[in-house]
Motif scaffolding. Structure first.
Motif, short mmCIF file in Angstrom:
data_model
loop_
_atom_site.label_atom_id
_atom_site.label_comp_id
_atom_site.label_asym_id
_atom_site.label_seq_id
_atom_site.Cartn_x
_atom_site.Cartn_y
_atom_site.Cartn_z
N SER A 45 -5.03 -3.32 -6.34
CA SER A 45 -5.42 -2.66 -5.03
C SER A 45 -4.37 -2.43 -3.89
O SER A 45 -3.75 -3.88 -3.50
N ARG A 46 -4.01 -1.49 -3.68
CA ARG A 46 -3.09 -1.37 -2.83
C ARG A 46 -3.61 -0.80 -1.37
O ARG A 46 -4.44 0.28 -1.27
N GLN A 47 -2.86 -1.22 -0.26
CA GLN A 47 -3.29 -0.54 1.09
C GLN A 47 -2.25 0.30 1.42
O GLN A 47 -1.05 -0.02 1.43
N GLN A 48 -2.70 1.40 1.85
CA GLN A 48 -1.59 2.52 2.30
C GLN A 48 -1.64 2.64 3.55
O GLN A 48 -2.98 2.90 4.20
N SER A 49 -0.53 3.18 4.25
CA SER A 49 -0.47 3.40 5.69
C SER A 49 0.69 4.57 5.87
O SER A 49 1.59 4.18 5.55
N ALA A 59 3.60 2.19 4.11
CA ALA A 59 3.24 1.03 3.23
C ALA A 59 2.31 1.31 2.24
O ALA A 59 1.54 2.11 2.42
N ASN A 60 2.69 0.89 1.02
CA ASN A 60 1.78 1.20 -0.10
C ASN A 60 2.07 -0.24 -1.07
O ASN A 60 2.61 -0.39 -1.86
N ASP A 61 1.26 -1.13 -0.33
CA ASP A 61 1.81 -2.69 -1.00
C ASP A 61 0.48 -3.27 -1.34
O ASP A 61 -0.58 -3.14 -1.08
N ILE A 62 0.65 -4.22 -1.99
CA ILE A 62 -0.53 -5.18 -2.53
C ILE A 62 -0.56 -6.39 -1.90
O ILE A 62 0.56 -6.85 -1.82
N TYR A 63 -1.57 -6.74 -1.14
CA TYR A 63 -1.54 -7.84 0.02
C TYR A 63 -2.69 -9.03 -0.57
O TYR A 63 -2.28 -10.12 0.06
N ASN A 64 -3.31 -8.91 -1.85
CA ASN A 64 -3.74 -9.92 -2.49
C ASN A 64 -3.83 -9.97 -3.80
O ASN A 64 -3.40 -9.05 -4.36
N GLN A 65 -4.01 -11.16 -4.40
CA GLN A 65 -3.70 -11.23 -5.78
C GLN A 65 -4.92 -10.49 -6.50
O GLN A 65 -6.20 -10.61 -5.95
N PRO A 66 -4.87 -9.59 -7.34
CA PRO A 66 -5.58 -8.76 -8.11
C PRO A 66 -6.80 -9.51 -8.57
O PRO A 66 -6.45 -10.64 -9.19
#
Length: 366
Positions: A45-49, A59-66
């Motif tokens: 799951s990626r958070q995009q901004s 930003a198009n990054d993973i912020y938590n372990q999947p």
């Protein structure tokens, strides 16, 4: 012959012999009995901004372990061993009814292991030692899943087929290992600390639920056509097909799913909790052939709406297992018939499962 492809006979499914996934000490394993299939998936799951003045993402990054989604199917057996190991039940329902999700600790989880033989021609389960000195799996491989929380449970069977249980889990970690010797590092995460510091090892000593090694590897197979198998249903309180007592049942299907909320916090890449949300949602459907009708009209359903109880009994070599569905409500029913065919009747119900009621299980202890 050395392995160049993995086949089903090369692998077994095992589970940790403990009510807690994470431990700093070594833990034994148990065989997950009569496993039929396994699949897993990992979603990133990626958070995009974006930012003003640009067509590109800032930003198009993973912020938590999947999270890892794990699904396992198996043939049920009267001791309900798999259900206890998977934390659907707190303990074996020895000739008494125990409710699903009766575990006092709502955060209980376990670890699953897929162990894969070194040699392609090996039948892994035949060479597995149970209740004996620790197995040496030097040269074999493993896929291990840590902190597996049960999410859904279903059983279905029909005329001409064996019952199959399907289970699903949400897991915090997946680990791949080329095995050496008699143990491997546990895949569990310390959910409080968000790491696996000082985690214990999973040793390849397999404890037994059943009385003998032969019974543990090949427990009796339940069969809906056995004399002791039955479906006990309360009759519909609306006009139409009578389904109570003996009737021409063709198939049954039951499913229970429990929502979980994953909680995250600062300083932790992993979820530190996956709280169950009661009630769990249950559904039950039955299909039968129509032998006749009872008097009544659909227009009377508002006055006659009631709660129903169903017992699904399966027998194997004199041992029985029972699923008891409580306080079910009619959701829908329909009839169908084609040319040169038979009339079929299908009914579906919904029910709620809490830690006290909804779905109870009882089995024969070996």
């Amino acid at each position: 012959m050395s392995r160049n492809i993995i086949r089903s006979n090369n692998a077994i499914v095992a589970v940790q012999d403990s009510t807690s996934a994470f431990s700093t000490s070594s833990k034994d394993l148990k065989l997950h009995k009569l496993a039929q299939s396994l699949d897993y998936s990992i979603g990133y799951s990626r958070q995009q901004s974006k930012q003003i003045g640009s067509q590109d993402l800032a930003a198009n990054d993973i912020y938590n372990q999947p999270d890892v989604s794990l699904n396992i199917t198996y043939i049920p057996e009267p001791n309900f061993s798999n259900e206890v190991q998977s934390r659907f039940l707190n303990s074996t329902p020895k000739n008494e009814f125990k409710n699903m999700f009766d575990a006092g600790d709502s955060q209980e989880s376990t670890n699953f292991y897929v162990l894969i033989s070194e040699n392609q021609e090996d039948s892994f389960i035949d060479s597995l030692g149970l209740g004996s000195p620790v197995n040496n799996f030097d040269g074999s491989d493993a896929i291990a899943f840590g902190n597996c929380f049960p999410q859904s449970y279903s059983i279905s069977y029909a005329v001409g087929g064996l019952p199959t249980v399907s289970t699903s889990y949400i897991c915090s970690n997946a680990l791949f290992d080329n095995l050496t010797g008699t143990s491997m590092e546990s895949p569990a995460i310390n959910m409080t600390g968000g790491n696996n510091n000082n985690v214990g090892r999973s040793q390849f000593y397999f404890t037994q639920d059943l009385s003998t090694e032969a019974l543990e590897k090949a427990p009796p197979i339940v069969n809906p056509t056995n004399a002791g198998s039955d479906v006990t249903l309360q009759n519909l309180q609306v006009g139409g097909q009578q389904i109570s007592g003996k009737h021409l049942v063709q198939s049954v299907d039951m499913n229970v799913s429990i929502p979980r909320v994953s909680a995250y916090g600062l300083g932790n890449d992993y979820a530190f909790g996956r709280k169950r949300q009661f009630p769990a949602n249950g559904s039950f459907s039955i299909s039968s052939q129509v032998s006749g009708f009872e008097s009544g009209a659909m227009t009377g359903v508002l006055d006659s709406d009631q709660l129903y109880q169903f017992d699904l009994t399966l027998e194997a070599s004199g041992k029985t297992m029972i699923y008891r569905i409580e306080d079910a409500k009619l959701a829908s029913y329909n009839y169908s018939m084609g040319i040169n065919g038979r009339m079929n009747f299908d009914a579906s119900y919904t029910f709620e499962v809490t830690q006290d009621k909804g779905l109870k299980m009882s089995g024969t202890y070996y």
